[in-house]
Scaffold this motif. Structure first.
Motif, PDB file in Angstrom:
ATOM      1  N   ASP A 102      35.659  36.508  35.573  1.00 10.45           N
ATOM      2  CA  ASP A 102      35.816  37.925  35.903  1.00 10.45           C
ATOM      3  C   ASP A 102      37.275  38.365  35.880  1.00 10.45           C
ATOM      4  OD1 ASP A 102      32.989  38.658  36.666  1.00 10.45           O
ATOM      5  OD2 ASP A 102      33.334  36.982  38.049  1.00 10.45           O
ATOM      6  N   MET A 103      38.185  37.413  36.061  1.00 10.96           N
ATOM      7  CA  MET A 103      39.610  37.737  36.083  1.00 10.96           C
ATOM      8  C   MET A 103      40.395  36.471  35.798  1.00 10.96           C
ATOM      9  SD  MET A 103      41.861  39.298  39.263  1.00 10.96           S
ATOM     10  CE  MET A 103      41.268  40.978  39.022  1.00 10.96           C
ATOM     11  N   ILE A 104      41.597  36.643  35.220  1.00 13.30           N
ATOM     12  CA  ILE A 104      42.510  35.525  35.020  1.00 13.30           C
ATOM     13  C   ILE A 104      43.791  35.786  35.807  1.00 13.30           C
ATOM     14  CG2 ILE A 104      43.920  34.243  33.364  1.00 13.30           C
ATOM     15  CD1 ILE A 104      41.824  34.854  31.230  1.00 13.30           C
ATOM     16  N   PHE A 105      44.169  34.807  36.626  1.00 20.71           N
ATOM     17  CA  PHE A 105      45.452  34.865  37.324  1.00 20.71           C
ATOM     18  C   PHE A 105      46.385  33.902  36.604  1.00 20.71           C
ATOM     19  CE2 PHE A 105      48.095  32.980  40.887  1.00 20.71           C
ATOM     20  CZ  PHE A 105      49.010  34.016  40.915  1.00 20.71           C
ATOM     21  N   ALA A 106      47.427  34.447  35.962  1.00 17.69           N
ATOM     22  CA  ALA A 106      48.343  33.642  35.158  1.00 17.69           C
ATOM     23  C   ALA A 106      49.663  33.477  35.895  1.00 17.69           C
ATOM     24  CB  ALA A 106      48.572  34.309  33.804  1.00 17.69           C
ATOM     25  N   ILE A 122      39.240  40.875  29.504  1.00 18.97           N
ATOM     26  CA  ILE A 122      39.214  40.347  30.870  1.00 18.97           C
ATOM     27  C   ILE A 122      40.506  40.733  31.594  1.00 18.97           C
ATOM     28  CG2 ILE A 122      39.147  38.242  32.271  1.00 18.97           C
ATOM     29  CD1 ILE A 122      37.555  36.933  30.007  1.00 18.97           C
ATOM     30  N   PRO A 123      40.425  41.266  32.809  1.00 18.27           N
ATOM     31  CA  PRO A 123      41.642  41.626  33.550  1.00 18.27           C
ATOM     32  C   PRO A 123      42.543  40.412  33.783  1.00 18.27           C
ATOM     33  CG  PRO A 123      39.707  42.604  34.574  1.00 18.27           C
ATOM     34  CD  PRO A 123      39.198  41.636  33.544  1.00 18.27           C
ATOM     35  N   ILE A 124      43.834  40.584  33.524  1.00 14.48           N
ATOM     36  CA  ILE A 124      44.822  39.525  33.725  1.00 14.48           C
ATOM     37  C   ILE A 124      45.845  40.012  34.737  1.00 14.48           C
ATOM     38  CG2 ILE A 124      46.617  38.089  32.670  1.00 14.48           C
ATOM     39  CD1 ILE A 124      45.156  38.544  29.972  1.00 14.48           C
ATOM     40  N   LEU A 125      46.068  39.227  35.797  1.00  7.31           N
ATOM     41  CA  LEU A 125      47.112  39.502  36.778  1.00  7.31           C
ATOM     42  C   LEU A 125      48.105  38.354  36.697  1.00  7.31           C
ATOM     43  CD1 LEU A 125      47.037  41.981  38.773  1.00  7.31           C
ATOM     44  CD2 LEU A 125      44.836  41.425  37.741  1.00  7.31           C
ATOM     45  N   PHE A 126      49.376  38.665  36.434  1.00 10.73           N
ATOM     46  CA  PHE A 126      50.367  37.604  36.300  1.00 10.73           C
ATOM     47  C   PHE A 126      51.379  37.646  37.428  1.00 10.73           C
ATOM     48  CE2 PHE A 126      52.129  41.119  33.647  1.00 10.73           C
ATOM     49  CZ  PHE A 126      53.357  41.299  34.279  1.00 10.73           C
ATOM     50  N   THR A 127      52.055  36.507  37.627  1.00  8.19           N
ATOM     51  CA  THR A 127      53.177  36.437  38.557  1.00  8.19           C
ATOM     52  C   THR A 127      54.160  35.398  38.053  1.00  8.19           C
ATOM     53  OG1 THR A 127      53.771  36.394  40.907  1.00  8.19           O
ATOM     54  CG2 THR A 127      52.338  34.626  40.125  1.00  8.19           C
ATOM     55  N   SER A 128      55.337  35.320  38.705  1.00  8.46           N
ATOM     56  CA  SER A 128      56.384  34.357  38.330  1.00  8.46           C
ATOM     57  C   SER A 128      56.811  34.542  36.884  1.00  8.46           C
ATOM     58  CB  SER A 128      55.891  32.917  38.553  1.00  8.46           C
ATOM     59  OG  SER A 128      55.312  32.756  39.824  1.00  8.46           O
ATOM     60  N   THR A 149      48.574  43.365  34.202  1.00  9.18           N
ATOM     61  CA  THR A 149      49.677  43.814  35.056  1.00  9.18           C
ATOM     62  C   THR A 149      50.014  42.659  35.979  1.00  9.18           C
ATOM     63  OG1 THR A 149      50.513  45.597  36.456  1.00  9.18           O
ATOM     64  CG2 THR A 149      48.281  44.811  36.920  1.00  9.18           C
ATOM     65  N   GLY A 150      51.014  42.845  36.831  1.00  6.19           N
ATOM     66  CA  GLY A 150      51.369  41.757  37.737  1.00  6.19           C
ATOM     67  C   GLY A 150      52.727  41.966  38.384  1.00  6.19           C
ATOM     68  N   THR A 151      53.372  40.848  38.726  1.00  6.15           N
ATOM     69  CA  THR A 151      54.655  40.889  39.418  1.00  6.15           C
ATOM     70  C   THR A 151      55.686  40.046  38.665  1.00  6.15           C
ATOM     71  OG1 THR A 151      53.997  39.026  40.828  1.00  6.15           O
ATOM     72  CG2 THR A 151      53.630  41.245  41.682  1.00  6.15           C
TER      73      THR A 151
END
Length: 336
Positions: A102-106, A122-128, A149-151
């Protein structure tokens, strides 16, 4: 008799309507319960395991939990570690798409780039991620893209504070930098350091690596050539940071880093923020997407929150640097 039958028929018809209406309400209630009990699967792709990235993942999970997405109840996390291998990041991303998560955290730039290469749905939320625009992840901070989107972990003042401290307060003139030239975020940071240091008369001595196994040799190559070593938020080098710390301690070379978690491991100073907090920010954004309140395209990329310069007194002693009392006016002290 006919009147009685007619009356009976009307009563039966009314009863059928009432039962029919009750049936619809039950069906509607079941549908609502099903929505509340929907199970989400979130694929977590992390480039490598080290304290900063691990903390960001923990923060991401904690934010989702606080928003009502509890592991084992209504959300499942499929954690995959790429072991600092670029090829692995693409395989992991492709598998997530095949599994229809349902989502990917990268977590980290290489993982985020591979995730976006694998899916535009698929929604992608990234960080670092140091430079999301330069890495081709987003069009701009305000308008990130259809499904991503992300940080970012690149606070505009973070590197400047550390480099200024090294040159102005410690008196460093020759700065050694160890980094993986294959990491786009590291290339950006090395360029930033040059732009900050060279106008002040400082010289940059580069030592590039391809794998974590080469980090110790790179650190040794800087001995006698530099006054201090600076490690950016490079995943390959940070995953093998202890080998740099051992050289810095034995040769009395002050070591500075790009984030606080590495500072706590044995570097003298860093200007940074909590990666747990950064991951938490990303988790709050993810919750908005899962709840259907916003699409990724409607959530701007966010910068880290609070920023501070922190000095590790024990590391300074190990590396032969005297800590000045006056530094308490510009920094906090980390004491174990």
């Amino acid at each position: 008799m006919k009147k009685s039958l007619k009356a009976f028929s009307l009563i039966m018809a009314a009863g059928m309507l009432v039962m029919s209406g009750c049936g619809k309400e039950t069906s509607k209630g079941s549908s609502a319960e099903a929505d509340e009990k929907k199970q989400y699967t979130i694929g977590i792709t992390q480039f490598v395991e080290h304290p900063s990235l691990d903390a960001a993942t923990d923060g991401f999970k904690k934010a989702l939990e606080d928003e009502g997405f509890k592991e084992g109840e209504n959300v499942k996390f499929d954690f995959q570690n790429a072991q600092a291998d670029m090829n692995n990041t693409q395989t992991i991303a492709n598998n997530f798409v095949g599994d229809k998560v349902d989502m990917i955290f990268a977590n980290a730039t290489p993982s985020a780039v591979s995730a976006l290469n694998a899916t535009k749905d698929i929604p992608i939320l990234f960080t670092s991620v140091t430079d999301p625009v330069g890495a081709g992840l987003v069009e701009s901070f305000d308008k990130p893209g259809d499904n991503i989107t992300g940080t970012t972990d690149n606070h505009p003042e973070g590197t400047a504070k550390t480099i200024d401290f090294m040159i102005d307060e410690v008196g460093v003139q020759n700065i050694g930098i160890i980094y993986n030239s294959g990491e786009q975020n590291s290339e950006v940071q090395v360029q930033q350091v040059k732009e900050l240091a060279e106008p002040k008369g400082a010289k940059i001595v580069e030592a590039s690596v391809s794998t974590s196994a080469e980090v110790k040799q790179a650190a040794d190559s800087l001995v006698g050539r530099v006054d201090a070593i600076y490690i950016p938020t490079d995943n390959t080098v940070v995953s093998a940071l202890e080998s740099v710390i051992s050289v810095a301690n034995s040769k009395k070379i002050p070591l500075f880093v790009g984030e606080l978690d590495s500072m706590k491991r044995g570097a003298i100073a860093a200007s940074g923020f909590s990666y747990f907090d950064l991951g938490y920010q990303t988790g709050k954004m993810a919750a908005e997407v899962l709840k259907g309140n916003k699409k990724p395209s409607e959530i701007p990329v966010e910068l880290p929150g609070s920023l501070k310069l922190v000095i590790n007194k024990k590391a300074a002693e190990e590396q032969g640097l005297e800590v000045k009392d006056a530094w308490s006016e510009i920094a906090e002290f980390h004491e174990e």
